[in-house]
Design a protein around this motif. Sequence first.
Motif, PDB file in Angstrom:
ATOM      1  N   LEU A   1       0.831  -1.212   0.000  1.00  0.00           N
ATOM      2  CA  LEU A   1       0.000   0.000   0.000  1.00  0.00           C
ATOM      3  C   LEU A   1       0.861   1.255   0.000  1.00  0.00           C
ATOM      4  O   LEU A   1       0.554   2.231  -0.686  1.00  0.00           O
ATOM      5  N   TYR A   2       1.932   1.225   0.791  1.00  0.00           N
ATOM      6  CA  TYR A   2       2.866   2.347   0.809  1.00  0.00           C
ATOM      7  C   TYR A   2       4.197   1.799   0.315  1.00  0.00           C
ATOM      8  O   TYR A   2       4.802   0.933   0.937  1.00  0.00           O
ATOM      9  N   LYS A   3       4.632   2.290  -0.849  1.00  0.00           N
ATOM     10  CA  LYS A   3       5.714   1.612  -1.563  1.00  0.00           C
ATOM     11  C   LYS A   3       7.096   1.794  -0.940  1.00  0.00           C
ATOM     12  O   LYS A   3       7.991   0.987  -1.168  1.00  0.00           O
ATOM     13  N   TYR A   4       7.275   2.884  -0.180  1.00  0.00           N
ATOM     14  CA  TYR A   4       8.655   3.235   0.153  1.00  0.00           C
ATOM     15  C   TYR A   4       9.162   2.582   1.434  1.00  0.00           C
ATOM     16  O   TYR A   4      10.358   2.406   1.605  1.00  0.00           O
ATOM     17  N   GLY A   5       8.250   2.235   2.358  1.00  0.00           N
ATOM     18  CA  GLY A   5       8.671   1.551   3.569  1.00  0.00           C
ATOM     19  C   GLY A   5       9.506   2.430   4.482  1.00  0.00           C
ATOM     20  O   GLY A   5       9.374   3.658   4.478  1.00  0.00           O
ATOM     21  N   PHE A   6      10.402   1.791   5.227  1.00  0.00           N
ATOM     22  CA  PHE A   6      11.229   2.464   6.216  1.00  0.00           C
ATOM     23  C   PHE A   6      12.684   2.354   5.761  1.00  0.00           C
ATOM     24  O   PHE A   6      13.157   1.266   5.467  1.00  0.00           O
ATOM     25  N   GLY A   7      13.370   3.471   5.728  1.00  0.00           N
ATOM     26  CA  GLY A   7      14.759   3.424   5.266  1.00  0.00           C
ATOM     27  C   GLY A   7      14.852   3.373   3.756  1.00  0.00           C
ATOM     28  O   GLY A   7      13.881   3.717   3.075  1.00  0.00           O
ATOM     29  N   PRO A   8      16.013   2.939   3.231  1.00  0.00           N
ATOM     30  CA  PRO A   8      16.194   2.966   1.772  1.00  0.00           C
ATOM     31  C   PRO A   8      15.113   2.143   1.065  1.00  0.00           C
ATOM     32  O   PRO A   8      14.744   1.064   1.518  1.00  0.00           O
ATOM     33  N   SER A   9      14.601   2.673  -0.037  1.00  0.00           N
ATOM     34  CA  SER A   9      13.623   1.951  -0.842  1.00  0.00           C
ATOM     35  C   SER A   9      14.391   1.151  -1.895  1.00  0.00           C
ATOM     36  O   SER A   9      15.017   1.728  -2.776  1.00  0.00           O
ATOM     37  N   VAL A  10      14.357  -0.176  -1.769  1.00  0.00           N
ATOM     38  CA  VAL A  10      15.227  -0.987  -2.630  1.00  0.00           C
ATOM     39  C   VAL A  10      14.515  -1.616  -3.832  1.00  0.00           C
ATOM     40  O   VAL A  10      15.162  -2.250  -4.666  1.00  0.00           O
ATOM     41  N   ASP A  11      13.198  -1.442  -3.939  1.00  0.00           N
ATOM     42  CA  ASP A  11      12.470  -2.124  -5.027  1.00  0.00           C
ATOM     43  C   ASP A  11      13.098  -1.849  -6.401  1.00  0.00           C
ATOM     44  O   ASP A  11      13.184  -2.736  -7.244  1.00  0.00           O
ATOM     45  N   GLY A  12      13.523  -0.615  -6.594  1.00  0.00           N
ATOM     46  CA  GLY A  12      14.088  -0.234  -7.892  1.00  0.00           C
ATOM     47  C   GLY A  12      15.333  -1.025  -8.253  1.00  0.00           C
ATOM     48  O   GLY A  12      15.650  -1.185  -9.438  1.00  0.00           O
ATOM     49  N   LEU A  13      16.030  -1.538  -7.249  1.00  0.00           N
ATOM     50  CA  LEU A  13      17.238  -2.318  -7.532  1.00  0.00           C
ATOM     51  C   LEU A  13      16.916  -3.597  -8.290  1.00  0.00           C
ATOM     52  O   LEU A  13      17.785  -4.206  -8.894  1.00  0.00           O
ATOM     53  N   PHE A  14      15.654  -4.008  -8.211  1.00  0.00           N
ATOM     54  CA  PHE A  14      15.277  -5.267  -8.868  1.00  0.00           C
ATOM     55  C   PHE A  14      14.487  -5.029 -10.153  1.00  0.00           C
ATOM     56  O   PHE A  14      13.879  -5.920 -10.714  1.00  0.00           O
ATOM     57  N   THR A  15      14.490  -3.774 -10.607  1.00  0.00           N
ATOM     58  CA  THR A  15      13.904  -3.429 -11.905  1.00  0.00           C
ATOM     59  C   THR A  15      15.007  -3.529 -12.958  1.00  0.00           C
ATOM     60  O   THR A  15      16.051  -2.897 -12.799  1.00  0.00           O
ATOM     61  N   GLN A  16      14.815  -4.315 -14.001  1.00  0.00           N
ATOM     62  CA  GLN A  16      15.789  -4.465 -15.092  1.00  0.00           C
ATOM     63  C   GLN A  16      17.179  -4.809 -14.592  1.00  0.00           C
ATOM     64  O   GLN A  16      18.173  -4.453 -15.209  1.00  0.00           O
ATOM     65  N   SER A  17      17.299  -5.487 -13.442  1.00  0.00           N
ATOM     66  CA  SER A  17      18.640  -5.755 -12.922  1.00  0.00           C
ATOM     67  C   SER A  17      18.919  -7.250 -12.945  1.00  0.00           C
ATOM     68  O   SER A  17      18.139  -8.045 -13.464  1.00  0.00           O
ATOM     69  N   ASN A  18      20.048  -7.643 -12.363  1.00  0.00           N
ATOM     70  CA  ASN A  18      20.343  -9.066 -12.189  1.00  0.00           C
ATOM     71  C   ASN A  18      20.793  -9.302 -10.745  1.00  0.00           C
ATOM     72  O   ASN A  18      21.685 -10.078 -10.481  1.00  0.00           O
ATOM     73  N   PHE A  19      20.145  -8.608  -9.808  1.00  0.00           N
ATOM     74  CA  PHE A  19      20.534  -8.672  -8.402  1.00  0.00           C
ATOM     75  C   PHE A  19      19.729  -9.702  -7.606  1.00  0.00           C
ATOM     76  O   PHE A  19      20.047  -9.986  -6.464  1.00  0.00           O
ATOM     77  N   GLY A  20      18.641 -10.209  -8.153  1.00  0.00           N
ATOM     78  CA  GLY A  20      17.826 -11.175  -7.426  1.00  0.00           C
ATOM     79  C   GLY A  20      16.701 -11.646  -8.317  1.00  0.00           C
ATOM     80  O   GLY A  20      16.517 -11.137  -9.432  1.00  0.00           O
TER      81      GLY A  20
END
Lengths: 344, 148
Positions: free
Chosen positions: A26-45
């Motif tokens: 519901l709230y995308k950013y959470g607490f602390g660094p927002s890491v979702d973007g790291l898994f967009t078009q990446s090969n990190f997970g």
Amino acid sequence: MEVMLADGTLVQTGMGAMPGSQTNHLYKYGFGPSVDGLFTQSNFGVVTKVGMWLMPEPPGYRPYMITFEKESDLHAITEVLRPLKVNMLIPAVAMTVEMLWEAAVQVTRRDYYTGKGPIPDSVRKKMRSDLKIGAWNFYGALYGPPPMMDNTWEVIRDAFASIPGAKFYFDEDRAKDDVAWQYRKKLGAGIPNMTEYNVMNWIPNGAHIDFSPISPVTGVDATKQYELIRDRCNKAGFDYCGEFAVGWRDMHHIFCLTFDRNDAKEKARANKLFGDLVDAAAAAGYGEYRTHLDFMDRIAGTYNWNDSALLRMHEKVKDAVDPSGILSPGKMGIWPKSMRKGRA
Amino acid sequence: MKARLMKEILIGRRTLACRLVSAMLALGIVGAGGTANAADAAAAATPAKVTLSPETLAKGSELFVKNCIMCHDRGMEHPGTAALTYLYGKDKGALEDRDNLTPDFVRFFVRHGRGLMPGFRTGELNDAELKVLAEYLSAGPHPAVPAK
């Protein structure tokens, strides 16, 4: 988002990291660094779960199409569009589509022209009149209660009517077997379909690589990008077939470079053209947002500000979360340490 | 995989191999030095109609809907159907309307693709699934299900 890292750790990101979370997705950013973007078009997970925000069906849906007579109208269309888009009078993804894209989903090149090289203007003119399309075609949609749609339409219509030759169409004005209109109508209502891939049937055994630079929503930039691609494309003997997908502050300019998959020479020409486009666009300050596997290194290399600081940061992350490099090595130009060429 | 499939295709049942090679010639897949001659191609016969079990039929239809129908459903708005219509004509565009597909033919194109169609890897459609799908399409034509 739920993601599995290379060492098998399962991670819930954002609000989902709290056991028994009542607010996951519901709230995308959470607490602390927002890491979702790291898994967009990446090969990190490996992303194993995502939240999608669904919308209720609106009380009304009225897709529309506006056709424009001249190739040079792209400038005016884009200028008219920007304030409408920024002010959200045109929601969702609107499209400014060059004529050949509209033609290629419903007719083939050999129906109109059997010569070599790009199709001549006289043929383009004939296709426009046969298919009732413009040199450029704008697609958008009205959503909401009918009185709101009526009011919004007045503003949109008056704005685009300032461009001489603009013609306006609703569903009842387009033929039931108009393949181009029918699939756009579905897309605007959120109904996925593959009709757009018909563009590759433009030539027999056609396959494609999409060249996809991001453009500002300005007439100057749109025209500059269009001409940059069109001229190189015609010189290389290909037809320009492209469209602008208009977001909020940007446009995805998609040029569908279609080539005969069985013709080695044509493939080599397409490959060369694509590389030239990457370089020419980067020199003008335009970068792509996606690409074919063969061009990932080349395009990653254009995002090289400050001694490729971004790429080097990506590599640090890669080394930390996937030190053995088991996940998609080389994806988006990000290589694990053991496979990195010429850089420690 | 590729070599095995090609081998199976080329040394498979004679009529089948002939049909396949002639089809590939028509598609420009096999060069002018291909193994078929005109007489072979002319002798190619329609394969005997196979009756599938209800389970295979249901599974095949399910696999077709999941993997193929978005491009190969009936109608020119579907790019696979449009591509095949341009190649073979109106009544040969939709795969479920075809009465002349063979399992090897289907398997070859699913694994290798053609034009805008990508080859499907075993991670997307495994060999057992492909076998059922190929049997299903070879048992066509399959009547259209009326829209709900």
